[in-house]
Design a protein around this motif. Structure first.
Motif, PDB file in Angstrom:
ATOM      1  N   VAL A 160      68.960 -17.350  38.343  1.00  0.00           N
ATOM      2  CA  VAL A 160      68.726 -17.740  39.732  1.00  0.00           C
ATOM      3  C   VAL A 160      67.639 -18.797  39.836  1.00  0.00           C
ATOM      4  O   VAL A 160      67.801 -19.832  40.481  1.00  0.00           O
ATOM      5  CB  VAL A 160      68.374 -16.507  40.587  1.00  0.00           C
ATOM      6  N   SER A 161      66.507 -18.560  39.170  1.00  0.00           N
ATOM      7  CA  SER A 161      65.382 -19.508  39.249  1.00  0.00           C
ATOM      8  C   SER A 161      65.473 -20.606  38.204  1.00  0.00           C
ATOM      9  O   SER A 161      64.706 -21.567  38.251  1.00  0.00           O
ATOM     10  CB  SER A 161      64.056 -18.764  39.081  1.00  0.00           C
ATOM     11  N   ASP A 162      66.407 -20.476  37.249  1.00  0.00           N
ATOM     12  CA  ASP A 162      66.560 -21.437  36.158  1.00  0.00           C
ATOM     13  C   ASP A 162      65.244 -21.603  35.401  1.00  0.00           C
ATOM     14  O   ASP A 162      64.776 -22.716  35.164  1.00  0.00           O
ATOM     15  CB  ASP A 162      67.045 -22.790  36.695  1.00  0.00           C
ATOM     16  N   GLN A 163      64.681 -20.486  34.992  1.00  0.00           N
ATOM     17  CA  GLN A 163      63.420 -20.487  34.253  1.00  0.00           C
ATOM     18  C   GLN A 163      63.540 -19.588  33.032  1.00  0.00           C
ATOM     19  O   GLN A 163      64.290 -18.617  33.027  1.00  0.00           O
ATOM     20  CB  GLN A 163      62.266 -19.991  35.134  1.00  0.00           C
ATOM     21  N   PHE A 164      62.771 -19.931  32.000  1.00  0.00           N
ATOM     22  CA  PHE A 164      62.673 -19.066  30.840  1.00  0.00           C
ATOM     23  C   PHE A 164      61.563 -18.049  31.089  1.00  0.00           C
ATOM     24  O   PHE A 164      60.494 -18.403  31.593  1.00  0.00           O
ATOM     25  CB  PHE A 164      62.367 -19.872  29.575  1.00  0.00           C
ATOM     26  N   HIS A 165      61.808 -16.800  30.721  1.00  0.00           N
ATOM     27  CA  HIS A 165      60.850 -15.720  30.918  1.00  0.00           C
ATOM     28  C   HIS A 165      60.412 -15.170  29.573  1.00  0.00           C
ATOM     29  O   HIS A 165      61.191 -15.110  28.618  1.00  0.00           O
ATOM     30  CB  HIS A 165      61.469 -14.589  31.747  1.00  0.00           C
ATOM     31  N   PHE A 166      59.148 -14.783  29.518  1.00  0.00           N
ATOM     32  CA  PHE A 166      58.618 -14.150  28.321  1.00  0.00           C
ATOM     33  C   PHE A 166      57.899 -12.877  28.730  1.00  0.00           C
ATOM     34  O   PHE A 166      57.126 -12.871  29.692  1.00  0.00           O
ATOM     35  CB  PHE A 166      57.630 -15.073  27.594  1.00  0.00           C
ATOM     36  N   ARG A 167      58.155 -11.808  28.011  1.00  0.00           N
ATOM     37  CA  ARG A 167      57.451 -10.558  28.243  1.00  0.00           C
ATOM     38  C   ARG A 167      57.038  -9.989  26.897  1.00  0.00           C
ATOM     39  O   ARG A 167      57.884  -9.677  26.054  1.00  0.00           O
ATOM     40  CB  ARG A 167      58.327  -9.551  28.986  1.00  0.00           C
ATOM     41  N   VAL A 168      55.747  -9.888  26.694  1.00  0.00           N
ATOM     42  CA  VAL A 168      55.210  -9.401  25.433  1.00  0.00           C
ATOM     43  C   VAL A 168      54.802  -7.945  25.627  1.00  0.00           C
ATOM     44  O   VAL A 168      53.901  -7.646  26.411  1.00  0.00           O
ATOM     45  CB  VAL A 168      54.003 -10.240  24.972  1.00  0.00           C
ATOM     46  N   ILE A 169      55.473  -7.034  24.942  1.00  0.00           N
ATOM     47  CA  ILE A 169      55.123  -5.618  24.968  1.00  0.00           C
ATOM     48  C   ILE A 169      54.326  -5.319  23.698  1.00  0.00           C
ATOM     49  O   ILE A 169      54.867  -5.345  22.589  1.00  0.00           O
ATOM     50  CB  ILE A 169      56.367  -4.726  25.047  1.00  0.00           C
ATOM     51  N   VAL A 170      53.049  -5.076  23.859  1.00  0.00           N
ATOM     52  CA  VAL A 170      52.172  -4.857  22.721  1.00  0.00           C
ATOM     53  C   VAL A 170      52.226  -3.388  22.324  1.00  0.00           C
ATOM     54  O   VAL A 170      51.832  -2.513  23.089  1.00  0.00           O
ATOM     55  CB  VAL A 170      50.717  -5.267  23.052  1.00  0.00           C
ATOM     56  N   GLU A 171      52.742  -3.131  21.132  1.00  0.00           N
ATOM     57  CA  GLU A 171      52.781  -1.772  20.631  1.00  0.00           C
ATOM     58  C   GLU A 171      51.414  -1.394  20.055  1.00  0.00           C
ATOM     59  O   GLU A 171      50.598  -2.258  19.727  1.00  0.00           O
ATOM     60  CB  GLU A 171      53.859  -1.643  19.552  1.00  0.00           C
ATOM     61  N   GLU A 172      51.203  -0.104  19.947  1.00  0.00           N
ATOM     62  CA  GLU A 172      49.913   0.377  19.453  1.00  0.00           C
ATOM     63  C   GLU A 172      49.803   0.091  17.958  1.00  0.00           C
ATOM     64  O   GLU A 172      50.557   0.620  17.136  1.00  0.00           O
ATOM     65  CB  GLU A 172      49.772   1.882  19.715  1.00  0.00           C
ATOM     66  N   ARG A 173      48.874  -0.756  17.597  1.00  0.00           N
ATOM     67  CA  ARG A 173      48.653  -1.125  16.208  1.00  0.00           C
ATOM     68  C   ARG A 173      47.162  -1.019  15.895  1.00  0.00           C
ATOM     69  O   ARG A 173      46.328  -1.138  16.788  1.00  0.00           O
ATOM     70  CB  ARG A 173      49.147  -2.548  15.925  1.00  0.00           C
TER      71      ARG A 173
END
Length: 380
Positions: A160-173
């Protein structure tokens, strides 16, 4: 964006080469019975040779279209496919409709079927038979503004927005060199769109390498705050109520726009610039006049209540713009020898919840000196 149906199976293997693709088969999975020997007559998924052979065949099909189709279509088939996934962008919807039509015809001549089409323009989608569209767009209406995320070569694309999305899920390290490397390397960004964000994490890793820190040694006291600050750099998290929320009536995060806003902007007809000027003025005075009243110093005032577990506080950081300060809950206190609390352990707030109202990300705990916090709500 589109896909070639069962691409590897569309290209045959020469008879003299089929012995390289022999395999054993046991009927009904009975390994005690006599096995049968089969040969693949087409390229199979999983073979190292299949992508190269299929790509060569696709370029051959494109070459056969010279003189019959436009150069744009030829180049799309030759240069804009990664194995079986095609992705391109054109300036107008008319060009897109023509490109889809010619690409389907050209590939059809080579016994290839292009399907699973996706576009951010409803007129382009309407020109494509429904059976050739991706399942995810068949029952959606782009005019309704429905949020739809697709993966374009591993990167999330909002149609819809014609955008690239990034979502970083940081696991417990572990907070070690090994854990830092694992977290930094887990961010998939082949085109470098979020390079400015990733660079900070890489600089921390570089510093650890220069200091010759062992793989499992904990972060130093100097690098630990920088690493924790980088992990918490989430503009979608919950924010304290600020003047910008009051003036713009928006609960979502609104970062300060570029440019300077001066007093003369009050007399312009554009309400937007007026709002930005007032918000900046409100924020400056709020920090200077009201915030200091909440954060009294014991050196100049009477004895005040010590911080307690379950107090709700706000993390101060004057280097951040408005709407960027974090909320937190006190989970542990560290009293000094005189009984005064000067250090806190904090649970950082996170509004990312699943459908059951539970946290999606791992809880993040930080230790901060009390003078870097402002108590908003005292625990009973």
């Amino acid at each position: 964006m589109c896909d070639i149906e069962r691409m590897f199976h569309q290209f045959h293997v020469k008879a003299e080469d089929q012995d390289y693709l022999r395999f054993l088969w046991w009927d009904d999975g009975n390994f005690q019975a006599q096995s049968s020997v089969y040969r693949m007559r087409v390229h199979l998924f999983g073979a190292a040779s299949s992508p190269g052979c299929a790509n060569f065949g696709l370029k051959h099909v494109a070459a056969q279209g010279h003189g019959h189709y436009s150069e744009t279509t030829i180049q799309f088939i030759e240069r804009n496919f990664y194995v079986d996934d095609g992705l391109t962008s054109v300036a107008t919807k008319e060009e897109a409709i023509k490109l889809v039509k010619e690409a389907r015809q050209l590939c059809s001549a080579g016994k290839l079927r292009i399907h699973k089409f996706i576009s951010n323009n409803h007129e382009v989608l309407a020109s494509i038979p429904e059976s050739e569209r991706a399942d995810s767009v068949r029952n959606r209406d782009l005019d309704l503004g429905e949020s739809q995320i697709e993966r374009a070569l591993g990167i999330k694309w909002c149609i819809v927005s014609d955008q690239f999305h990034f979502r970083v899920i940081v696991e417990e390290r572990p907070l070690s060199r090994r854990g830092v490397l694992s977290t930094v390397a887990s961010i998939y960004d082949p085109l470098g769109f979020v390079a400015p964000f990733v660079l900070v994490g890489k600089q921390i890793l570089q510093q650890m390498c220069q200091d010759k820190v062992g793989w499992d040694e904990p972060l130093s006291e100097e690098l630990k705050p920088r690493w924790e600050s980088w992990l918490l750099n989430d503009p979608t998290g919950p924010q304290p109520l600020t003047p910008n929320h009051i003036l713009t009536m928006k609960s979502s995060v609104v970062l300060p726009p570029p440019g300077e806003f001066v007093k003369e902007d009050l007399y312009l007809r554009k309400r937007w610039r007026k709002v930005q000027y007032l918000a900046n003025e409100f924020w400056t005075r709020w920090k200077r006049e009201y915030l200091l009243n909440l954060q009294q110093r014991g050196k100049w005032c009477k004895t005040q209540r010590n911080a307690k577990i379950n107090d709700i506080v706000m993390l101060m950081d004057n280097s951040l713009p408005r709407n960027e300060w974090k909320l937190a809950k006190v989970t542990k206190v560290y009293p000094s020898e005189d009984g005064i609390i000067r250090k806190l352990e904090l649970l950082i707030s996170d509004a990312t919840l699943d459908d059951q109202g539970k946290r999606v990300n791992k809880p993040v705990y930080l230790e901060r000196p009390i003078h870097k916090t402002v108590t908003l709500l005292e625990a009973e």
